[in-house]
Design a protein around this motif. Structure first.
Motif, PDB file in Angstrom:
ATOM      1  N   LYS A 233      61.004 -12.433  33.498  1.00  0.00           N
ATOM      2  CA  LYS A 233      61.397 -11.039  33.258  1.00  0.00           C
ATOM      3  C   LYS A 233      62.905 -10.919  33.491  1.00  0.00           C
ATOM      4  O   LYS A 233      63.424 -11.363  34.512  1.00  0.00           O
ATOM      5  CB  LYS A 233      60.625 -10.133  34.224  1.00  0.00           C
ATOM      6  N   ILE A 234      63.581 -10.368  32.544  1.00  0.00           N
ATOM      7  CA  ILE A 234      65.028 -10.230  32.647  1.00  0.00           C
ATOM      8  C   ILE A 234      65.344  -8.953  33.401  1.00  0.00           C
ATOM      9  O   ILE A 234      64.817  -7.895  33.094  1.00  0.00           O
ATOM     10  CB  ILE A 234      65.670 -10.227  31.256  1.00  0.00           C
TER      11      ILE A 234
ATOM     12  N   ASP B 140      76.027  -8.751  30.312  1.00  0.00           N
ATOM     13  CA  ASP B 140      75.916  -7.768  29.240  1.00  0.00           C
ATOM     14  C   ASP B 140      74.642  -8.009  28.415  1.00  0.00           C
ATOM     15  O   ASP B 140      73.910  -7.074  28.081  1.00  0.00           O
ATOM     16  CB  ASP B 140      77.125  -7.833  28.297  1.00  0.00           C
ATOM     17  N   ILE B 141      74.392  -9.259  28.110  1.00  0.00           N
ATOM     18  CA  ILE B 141      73.214  -9.607  27.309  1.00  0.00           C
ATOM     19  C   ILE B 141      71.935  -9.293  28.091  1.00  0.00           C
ATOM     20  O   ILE B 141      70.972  -8.761  27.524  1.00  0.00           O
ATOM     21  CB  ILE B 141      73.283 -11.080  26.852  1.00  0.00           C
ATOM     22  N   LYS B 142      71.925  -9.578  29.384  1.00  0.00           N
ATOM     23  CA  LYS B 142      70.764  -9.214  30.215  1.00  0.00           C
ATOM     24  C   LYS B 142      70.555  -7.702  30.212  1.00  0.00           C
ATOM     25  O   LYS B 142      69.419  -7.225  30.145  1.00  0.00           O
ATOM     26  CB  LYS B 142      70.950  -9.708  31.656  1.00  0.00           C
ATOM     27  N   ASP B 143      71.635  -6.951  30.277  1.00  0.00           N
ATOM     28  CA  ASP B 143      71.534  -5.492  30.245  1.00  0.00           C
ATOM     29  C   ASP B 143      70.961  -5.005  28.908  1.00  0.00           C
ATOM     30  O   ASP B 143      70.110  -4.118  28.864  1.00  0.00           O
ATOM     31  CB  ASP B 143      72.897  -4.842  30.513  1.00  0.00           C
ATOM     32  N   ILE B 144      71.417  -5.598  27.812  1.00  0.00           N
ATOM     33  CA  ILE B 144      70.898  -5.230  26.497  1.00  0.00           C
ATOM     34  C   ILE B 144      69.404  -5.537  26.417  1.00  0.00           C
ATOM     35  O   ILE B 144      68.611  -4.715  25.959  1.00  0.00           O
ATOM     36  CB  ILE B 144      71.678  -5.968  25.368  1.00  0.00           C
ATOM     37  N   LEU B 145      69.011  -6.715  26.900  1.00  0.00           N
ATOM     38  CA  LEU B 145      67.599  -7.085  26.870  1.00  0.00           C
ATOM     39  C   LEU B 145      66.755  -6.177  27.762  1.00  0.00           C
ATOM     40  O   LEU B 145      65.616  -5.851  27.419  1.00  0.00           O
ATOM     41  CB  LEU B 145      67.414  -8.553  27.267  1.00  0.00           C
TER      42      LEU B 145
ATOM     43  N   ASN C 233      73.496   0.608  31.013  1.00  0.00           N
ATOM     44  CA  ASN C 233      74.588  -0.173  30.440  1.00  0.00           C
ATOM     45  C   ASN C 233      74.119  -0.877  29.169  1.00  0.00           C
ATOM     46  O   ASN C 233      74.844  -0.956  28.189  1.00  0.00           O
ATOM     47  CB  ASN C 233      75.122  -1.187  31.458  1.00  0.00           C
ATOM     48  N   GLY C 234      72.879  -1.361  29.204  1.00  0.00           N
ATOM     49  CA  GLY C 234      72.323  -2.040  28.035  1.00  0.00           C
ATOM     50  C   GLY C 234      72.228  -1.123  26.827  1.00  0.00           C
ATOM     51  O   GLY C 234      72.491  -1.534  25.699  1.00  0.00           O
ATOM     52  N   GLU C 235      71.854   0.133  27.057  1.00  0.00           N
ATOM     53  CA  GLU C 235      71.765   1.091  25.954  1.00  0.00           C
ATOM     54  C   GLU C 235      73.141   1.299  25.324  1.00  0.00           C
ATOM     55  O   GLU C 235      73.287   1.282  24.098  1.00  0.00           O
ATOM     56  CB  GLU C 235      71.207   2.424  26.448  1.00  0.00           C
ATOM     57  N   ASN C 236      74.152   1.468  26.151  1.00  0.00           N
ATOM     58  CA  ASN C 236      75.517   1.655  25.649  1.00  0.00           C
ATOM     59  C   ASN C 236      75.977   0.424  24.865  1.00  0.00           C
ATOM     60  O   ASN C 236      76.518   0.543  23.761  1.00  0.00           O
ATOM     61  CB  ASN C 236      76.453   1.938  26.829  1.00  0.00           C
ATOM     62  N   LEU C 237      75.744  -0.760  25.427  1.00  0.00           N
ATOM     63  CA  LEU C 237      76.149  -2.000  24.748  1.00  0.00           C
ATOM     64  C   LEU C 237      75.385  -2.184  23.442  1.00  0.00           C
ATOM     65  O   LEU C 237      75.965  -2.575  22.424  1.00  0.00           O
ATOM     66  CB  LEU C 237      75.917  -3.205  25.669  1.00  0.00           C
ATOM     67  N   PHE C 238      74.084  -1.896  23.465  1.00  0.00           N
ATOM     68  CA  PHE C 238      73.268  -2.026  22.246  1.00  0.00           C
ATOM     69  C   PHE C 238      73.792  -1.096  21.157  1.00  0.00           C
ATOM     70  O   PHE C 238      73.987  -1.514  20.014  1.00  0.00           O
ATOM     71  CB  PHE C 238      71.800  -1.727  22.544  1.00  0.00           C
TER      72      PHE C 238
END
Length: 147
Positions: free
Chosen positions: A53-54, A137-142, A60-65
């Motif tokens: 599980k990431i 950042d990638i973990k946040d997006i996931l 932050n992930g929503e903003n980056l996505f």
């Protein structure tokens, strides 16, 4: 006249028997196919093991996505320019996802089966590299895609 009627009757009976046999074969085939177990996905990208599980920051992930991914990808199964990303963490290892996001052309050139399958499926549309995104950042997006 009697021979014509007899011949017509024989043809009708033969047609009926062939129709019934065809119907039985179609029904049998339908239920035979339906009862078979569904095949597992043919391949996964990266390693075959599923990733843990990431843990990332959803906000932050929503903003980056929205700023980097939403033009081509959805967070659901919906296909836009590229594939929907729902459950991407179950299809690909985190290491593979990072390599793909940072340099998709390098992954394609390595003859990665999953990458090349995606490339062909989406009309050879080239995903741009996002080397500016860190692993965090990638973990946040996931985390945002698959809460």
């Amino acid at each position: 006249m009697r021979n014509v009627i007899l011949h017509t009757l024989q043809v009708s009976i033969l047609t009926l028997v062939i129709s019934m046999l065809t119907f039985v074969i179609v029904i049998y085939t339908y239920f035979e196919i339906k009862s078979r177990p569904k095949p597992e996905p043919q391949f996964f990208c990266g390693t075959e093991s599923q990733i843990d599980k990431i843990h990332g920051e959803n906000a932050n992930g929503e903003n980056l996505f929205n700023n980097n991914c939403a033009a081509c990808h959805s967070t659901s199964d919906e296909t836009l320019v590229g594939p929907g990303l729902k459950n991407i963490s179950e299809r690909c290892s985190f290491q593979w996802i990072v390599k793909w996001i940072h340099n998709p052309q390098k992954v394609l050139k390595s003859n990665d089966k999953y990458a090349n399958e995606l490339f062909q499926k989406f009309n050879q549309a080239q995903m741009p590299a996002f080397s500016n995104l860190s692993e965090k950042d990638i973990k946040d997006i996931l985390a945002y895609i698959n809460p």
